[in-house]
Structure formats: structure tokens, C-alpha cells
Scaffold this motif. Structure first.
Motif, PDB file in Angstrom:
ATOM      1  N   GLN A 154      29.360 -31.002 -54.099  1.00  0.00           N
ATOM      2  CA  GLN A 154      29.802 -31.925 -55.126  1.00  0.00           C
ATOM      3  C   GLN A 154      30.724 -32.975 -54.513  1.00  0.00           C
ATOM      4  O   GLN A 154      31.716 -32.638 -53.868  1.00  0.00           O
ATOM      5  CB  GLN A 154      30.541 -31.190 -56.252  1.00  0.00           C
ATOM      6  CG  GLN A 154      29.608 -30.521 -57.260  1.00  0.00           C
ATOM      7  CD  GLN A 154      30.319 -30.211 -58.562  1.00  0.00           C
ATOM      8  OE1 GLN A 154      31.539 -30.091 -58.616  1.00  0.00           O
ATOM      9  NE2 GLN A 154      29.558 -30.086 -59.635  1.00  0.00           N
ATOM     10  N   LEU A 155      30.342 -34.224 -54.701  1.00  0.00           N
ATOM     11  CA  LEU A 155      31.139 -35.342 -54.205  1.00  0.00           C
ATOM     12  C   LEU A 155      31.807 -35.996 -55.408  1.00  0.00           C
ATOM     13  O   LEU A 155      31.154 -36.668 -56.212  1.00  0.00           O
ATOM     14  CB  LEU A 155      30.250 -36.339 -53.464  1.00  0.00           C
ATOM     15  CG  LEU A 155      29.343 -35.729 -52.382  1.00  0.00           C
ATOM     16  CD1 LEU A 155      28.403 -36.780 -51.815  1.00  0.00           C
ATOM     17  CD2 LEU A 155      30.186 -35.116 -51.277  1.00  0.00           C
ATOM     18  N   LEU A 156      33.118 -35.783 -55.533  1.00  0.00           N
ATOM     19  CA  LEU A 156      33.837 -36.179 -56.735  1.00  0.00           C
ATOM     20  C   LEU A 156      34.277 -37.636 -56.680  1.00  0.00           C
ATOM     21  O   LEU A 156      34.742 -38.115 -55.647  1.00  0.00           O
ATOM     22  CB  LEU A 156      35.066 -35.283 -56.914  1.00  0.00           C
ATOM     23  CG  LEU A 156      35.896 -35.491 -58.196  1.00  0.00           C
ATOM     24  CD1 LEU A 156      35.084 -35.102 -59.425  1.00  0.00           C
ATOM     25  CD2 LEU A 156      37.182 -34.667 -58.113  1.00  0.00           C
ATOM     26  N   ALA A 208      28.222 -46.239 -53.530  1.00  0.00           N
ATOM     27  CA  ALA A 208      26.949 -45.905 -52.891  1.00  0.00           C
ATOM     28  C   ALA A 208      27.000 -46.180 -51.393  1.00  0.00           C
ATOM     29  O   ALA A 208      26.480 -45.400 -50.578  1.00  0.00           O
ATOM     30  CB  ALA A 208      25.814 -46.698 -53.545  1.00  0.00           C
ATOM     31  N   SER A 209      27.650 -47.277 -51.006  1.00  0.00           N
ATOM     32  CA  SER A 209      27.781 -47.597 -49.584  1.00  0.00           C
ATOM     33  C   SER A 209      28.611 -46.544 -48.865  1.00  0.00           C
ATOM     34  O   SER A 209      28.278 -46.120 -47.744  1.00  0.00           O
ATOM     35  CB  SER A 209      28.424 -48.972 -49.422  1.00  0.00           C
ATOM     36  OG  SER A 209      27.659 -49.977 -50.063  1.00  0.00           O
ATOM     37  N   VAL A 213      28.142 -43.829 -45.579  1.00  0.00           N
ATOM     38  CA  VAL A 213      29.110 -43.737 -44.483  1.00  0.00           C
ATOM     39  C   VAL A 213      29.609 -42.308 -44.316  1.00  0.00           C
ATOM     40  O   VAL A 213      29.694 -41.778 -43.197  1.00  0.00           O
ATOM     41  CB  VAL A 213      30.291 -44.690 -44.737  1.00  0.00           C
ATOM     42  CG1 VAL A 213      31.407 -44.465 -43.720  1.00  0.00           C
ATOM     43  CG2 VAL A 213      29.826 -46.142 -44.691  1.00  0.00           C
ATOM     44  N   GLU A 214      29.930 -41.645 -45.438  1.00  0.00           N
ATOM     45  CA  GLU A 214      30.557 -40.334 -45.372  1.00  0.00           C
ATOM     46  C   GLU A 214      29.577 -39.195 -45.122  1.00  0.00           C
ATOM     47  O   GLU A 214      30.009 -38.080 -44.805  1.00  0.00           O
ATOM     48  CB  GLU A 214      31.310 -40.066 -46.691  1.00  0.00           C
ATOM     49  CG  GLU A 214      32.444 -41.033 -46.957  1.00  0.00           C
ATOM     50  CD  GLU A 214      33.563 -40.887 -45.945  1.00  0.00           C
ATOM     51  OE1 GLU A 214      33.702 -39.801 -45.356  1.00  0.00           O
ATOM     52  OE2 GLU A 214      34.276 -41.883 -45.721  1.00  0.00           O
ATOM     53  N   GLY A 222      33.635 -44.912 -39.933  1.00  0.00           N
ATOM     54  CA  GLY A 222      34.118 -43.998 -40.949  1.00  0.00           C
ATOM     55  C   GLY A 222      35.624 -44.006 -41.030  1.00  0.00           C
ATOM     56  O   GLY A 222      36.303 -44.807 -40.377  1.00  0.00           O
ATOM     57  N   GLY A 223      36.154 -43.072 -41.840  1.00  0.00           N
ATOM     58  CA  GLY A 223      37.593 -42.957 -41.987  1.00  0.00           C
ATOM     59  C   GLY A 223      38.178 -43.979 -42.940  1.00  0.00           C
ATOM     60  O   GLY A 223      37.465 -44.719 -43.625  1.00  0.00           O
TER      61      GLY A 223
END
Length: 251
Positions: A154-156, A208-209, A213-214, A222-223
Motif C-alpha cells: 500500500q502506497l499511501l 504518478a511521476s 521514481v519510487e 530519487g530521494g
């Protein structure tokens, strides 16, 4: 009647604490980037303006400001002080009244209130659009509340991902455009509506972008730097879309 420059000087000196309170609430570079040019432009035009204004409304505004300094919160102090200056600008400058009033309202430290009222609805709406964008690109994500589900994870959508600041910045930009292009009430309303739409879509596009990246779709980028870069790029696209669209609408 008193000279405009005298009234302006008195208002700025008498309300000095309101300007201090406003400055200490500018806590990010995006806010400063939008506020400083707008305030400087209006202030410069007021200083350069000629003529006189009625003394009674200025005095009434300063009395109200003094009362709120004793009994009211900082937001009311800043609001009344800004209202005095806006009334002076409306009285003497050839600027559209509604966009100027809207800009003054947005200059108030209202971001905490907007966060409280709009954070969850905007997170939910941005999540829905983000899922649609990713599915259009063949990525099988699903939505659970305000979280994206992908590969059992799950990506919150957290608070900073709500897009409240992007929406606020878009509304400020819309007000500045309306003032620069002398828009009336209808044109300003259309520009604000456009600002809301492109801000929500732009925030979903940013999310969405960042998903790419993640989650390893983009390597070597990243980061925190990536988050800031993607956010700035998304807002630049929003600003460009608003400038082009409003120019075409007025052509």
C-alpha cells in the motif's frame, strides 16, 4: 480627504505588526516566489499613484485594526490591515476589484485552515486520478481509500501529497493573471475554476511521476531531491497551462 501617499504611509506604519506576522508565516520558497512579486507590484503602483482618498474609511479601518490587536487573533489583524491597503488600491488604481480582493484573501495565512478542510478530499481525488493515469499506462494498481495497492503493498497519499499548497499557489497565480489582464468578475471566476482543475490534475500527475521514481521504473533519480524536482516541474506545467489557456480565452 487626505493624500493617497499619506494614507498609505499611515496604514503601513500603524499596521507594522500585521506585516511582521505575515512575513513570519511565509515558510516555503514557493509562497515567497508568488507573494513577493505580487505585493511589490501593487505597492509600487500605489506609491506612484496620485490623488486623495477619504479619511473616514481609512480611520475606521485603523480603529478596527487596533481593536483586533487587543482582542483578536493574528489572522484577523492581518486581514484588517490588508483590507485597508486593498481599499486604498481599489480607490485609486485602475485594477479589477474582485481579483485584487481575492489575491488579498489568499495572502492571508490560510494554509493551515485549507489543510484542515481540504487535505483529505484532495488526497482522495488525486489518488483516483493517479490510479487512472497509471492504469492507462498498463500498470495494474488499485485504490483502497487514499492508498494505492500494487504488488501487495500500500502506497499511501500522505498530507504533503494532498496538493493543498499546489492548489493555493494556482489560485494566487490565477489572481495575478486576472489583475494583469484586467479581468472582470466572469473572467476571474473562469480563471479560478481553471486553476482548481489544473491544480488537481497536476498534483495527480506529480504523484504518478513519483510512483515511477519510487518503484524502480526510473533509476539514478530519487530521494528528496527527486520529490522537489518533480513538484517544481508539475507546478511549472500548471503555470504554463494557465498562461496559455487564459491568453487564448482573451484573444
Amino acid at each position: 480627504m487626505i493624500p493617497l501617499r499619506v494614507a498609505l504611509t499611515v496604514a503601513f506604519v500603524a499596521c507594522w505588526d500585521a506585516w511582521r506576522l505575515l512575513l513570519v508565516r511565509i515558510d516555503d520558497p514557493t509562497t515567497a516566489l508568488l507573494l513577493v512579486p505580487g505585493v511589490a507590484l501593487i505597492g509600487w503602483r500605489l506609491i506612484a499613484a496620485e490623488g486623495a482618498v477619504r479619511a473616514l474609511p481609512v480611520a475606521a479601518g485603523l480603529v478596527a485594526y487596533a481593536i483586533f490587536c487587543i482582542t483578536g487573533p493574528a489572522l484577523l489583524q492581518i486581514g484588517v490591515a490588508s483590507g485597508v491597503v486593498v481599499c486604498l488600491a481599489i480607490a485609486r488604481l485602475n485594477v479589477p476589484k474582485l481579483p485584487l480582493a481575492g489575491l488579498a484573501a489568499l495572502l492571508l495565512p490560510i494554509l493551515p485552515t485549507l489543510d484542515f478542510l481540504l487535505a483529505y478530499p484532495l488526497r482522495r481525488l488525486s489518488a483516483i486520478i493517479t490510479v487512472a493515469l497509471l492504469r492507462m499506462n498498463g500498470i495494474p494498481v488499485s485504490l483502497d481509500g487514499i492508498a494505492l495497492e500494487w504488488r501487495g503493498q500500500q502506497l499511501l497519499f500522505d498530507g504533503p501529497c494532498s496538493g493543498v499548497r499546489m492548489l493555493w499557489a494556482s489560485l494566487v497565480l490565477a489572481s495575478l493573471i486576472a489583475i494583469a489582464r484586467q479581468m472582470g468578475a466572469l473572467g476571474y471566476t473562469r480563471t479560478l475554476t481553471l486553476a482548481v482543475g489544473v491544480a488537481v490534475f497536476g498534483n495527480a500527475l506529480r504523484a504518478a511521476s513519483l510512483f515511477y521514481v519510487e518503484n524502480g521504473f526510473v533509476t539514478g533519480f530519487g530521494g528528496p531531491v527527486a520529490h522537489e524536482a518533480v513538484g517544481l516541474l508539475a507546478f511549472a506545467m500548471i503555470a504554463a497551462a494557465m498562461l496559455v489557456t487564459t491568453r487564448k480565452a482573451m484573444a
